[in-house]
Design a protein around this motif. Structure first.
Motif: not given
Length: 261
Positions: A57-62
């Protein structure tokens, strides 16, 4: 197609078209790391894909999200063959829409979701290929709305701008890094049944419009699996002579007029 001894990162690969592509790659022998924002979707994707794939899981904008995926893929599989960037989304709830109504927040959030996230993943993947002196493939998700607008039902001008920019960005980096055998291409789907398309997919008037706007196979919305053959073609190592291309997988959208009732 044989994908043995290959591994790929799919940014936005835990649901929809990204997950469908991951399943297709896995079924053909590839190792896959899928990245998604929602931890529950990641858990389900991991169960679906099995042991030779990894869901995180992770935010693609980070910026750190793609770096984490690269480290995990390299440490686990020993090689990374390519990236498929799918992550993006609608900015309607923040204020995307017709130009005279777009809010600054809607514009900025839509660009961040669809263009900044893609730049970050493409940059990190390119740096990996250069650092390891490897050839590789980057496949980016565009949209027919980036070059074939539909003004009555699909008027989100920031989204169209972002998807059009993906084409220009991809062609530009494809040209620059071609001497390193880093290939960059774009798939541009039309209306597909995805979580983002829920509004349109449940609108009887829009579905009637699709009968003539994307008339292939009875005039229906696309299913996630409809992009798989195109994805496999672009990502396969033997497609080494294809770069800077945009392929519409759109059921005929971009060549059809579309009729209103």
């Amino acid at each position: 197609m044989d994908f043995k001894n290959t591994s790929y990162i799919i940014m936005g690969g835990t649901t929809g078209m990204g997950l469908s592509a991951a399943i297709a790659l896995n079924d053909n022998g590839a190792n896959v790391v899928v990245v998604g924002r929602n931890p529950e979707s990641c858990k389900k994707a991991q169960e679906t894909l099995g042991d030779n794939c990894i869901a995180i899981s992770g935010d693609a904008t980070e910026p750190e999200t793609m770096k984490k995926a690269i480290h995990m893929a390299h440490d686990t599989f020993g090689v990374i063959s390519g990236l498929f960037h799918v992550a993006g989304g609608s900015g309607r709830k923040w204020g995307d829409g017709p130009l005279d109504k777009i809010t600054l927040e809607g514009w900025n959030k839509t660009m961040e979701l669809n263009l900044t996230s893609l730049m970050l993943s493409n940059q990190a993947m390119t740096n990996y290929f250069l650092e390891h002196k490897k050839e590789g493939i980057i496949l980016n998700m565009g949209s027919v709305l980036g070059f074939s607008p539909s003004p009555k039902y699909f008027t989100t001008h920031a989204y169209a701008a972002a998807k059009s920019a993906i084409i220009g960005f991809s062609k530009s980096i494809a040209a620059y890094y071609a001497e390193h055998n880093i290939r960059v291409n774009v798939i541009a789907p039309s209306l597909f049944i995805t979580p983002m398309a829920k509004r349109a997919a449940e609108d009887a008037e829009i579905l009637s419009f699709l009968k003539t706007k994307q008339p292939l196979d009875g005039g229906r919305p696309g299913a996630s699996e409809d992009i798989n053959n195109a994805v496999l073609m672009f990502l396969h190592p033997e497609s080494r002579f294809i770069t800077g291309q945009v392929l519409a997988v759109d059921g005929g959208w971009s060549i059809s007029e579309g009729q209103y009732q």
